[in-house]
Design an enzyme around this catalytic site. Structure first.
Site, PDB file in Angstrom:
ATOM      1  CG  ASN A  98      -1.756   1.232   1.353  1.00  0.00           C
ATOM      2  OD1 ASN A  98      -2.481   1.555   0.421  1.00  0.00           O
ATOM      3  ND2 ASN A  98      -1.688   1.934   2.471  1.00  0.00           N
ATOM      4  CG  HIS A 100      -0.401   6.068   4.645  1.00  0.00           C
ATOM      5  ND1 HIS A 100      -1.778   6.046   4.757  1.00  0.00           N
ATOM      6  CD2 HIS A 100       0.047   6.901   5.619  1.00  0.00           C
ATOM      7  CE1 HIS A 100      -2.144   6.830   5.761  1.00  0.00           C
ATOM      8  NE2 HIS A 100      -1.056   7.362   6.304  1.00  0.00           N
TER       9      HIS A 100
END
Ligand code: GAR
Length: 191
Positions: A98, A100
């Site tokens: 991911n 972020h």
């Protein structure tokens, strides 16, 4: 994904060059009619949509998403602007990274840029990490620092972060795909 898909666009552009060493096998979202799906279609990459509301529970959605993703047999799943929490049934099947928009472990969650600005930090940035069962708590793979400037609002700061974030994401995903990775005691080593 759920956002405007600029991280995806950067990955698609990089993957168009064979020397990148990785291809984007499919692009998925949890809703229709978003820029990222259009970008994937334009690049000739298969797309899919799996919506939470079409399943009786989050767990069922998670399992269905895992099935659709598995059909494309990815080496790595990249979550870029995907604003849903992935569950155990998904995460035990795929290594998922991911991106972020903050320097984790600071400012986890969906409003990281706003939270950093409100806190008054002078330096923030972006983090690419492996997704685990928590919210933005998985092992860090790469980070880049971005200054907060006087007069920034959430949009100007997020744009500056995204410029740095895209480059880092493309470089990190490419290295993982080309060289492999290992995780030991939260330390991620590529190669
Ligand atoms: C990126 O900044 C990403 O880090 C963030 O959404 C943006 C998506 O931009 N993700 C989160 O905030 C997840 N908590 P994009 O749609 O232009 O790639």
């Amino acid at each position: 994904m759920s956002g405007s898909g600029t991280n995806l666009a950067a990955l698609l552009e990089a993957a168009a060059d064979p020397s990148y060493g990785a291809t984007v096998v499919a692009v998925g979202a949890d809703r229709d009619d978003i820029e990222g799906l259009r970008r994937a279609e334009q690049a000739g990459v298969p797309t899919f949509v799996v919506k939470v509301g079409d399943y009786p529970s989050r767990d069922d959605w998670d399992a269905a998403l895992a099935e659709v993703v598995a059909a494309h047999d990815p080496t790595l799943v990249v979550s870029a602007g995907f604003m849903k929490i992935l569950g155990k049934r998904f995460l035990e099947r795929f290594t998922t990274v991911n991106t972020h928009p903050a320097l984790l472990p600071s400012f986890v969650g969906a409003h990281a840029v706003r939270d950093a600005l409100e806190y008054g930090v002078k330096l923030t940035g972006a983090t690419v990490h492996i997704v685990d069962a928590g919210v933005d708590t998985g092992p860090v793979i790469a980070q880049i620092a971005v200054p907060v400037e006087a007069g920034d609002d959430e949009d100007t700061l997020h744009e500056r972060i995204k410029n740095a974030e895209r480059t880092m994401l493309v470089e990190t995903v490419g290295r993982m795909a080309r060289d492999g990775w290992q995780v030991t005691d939260r330390k991620v080593i590529i190669g």
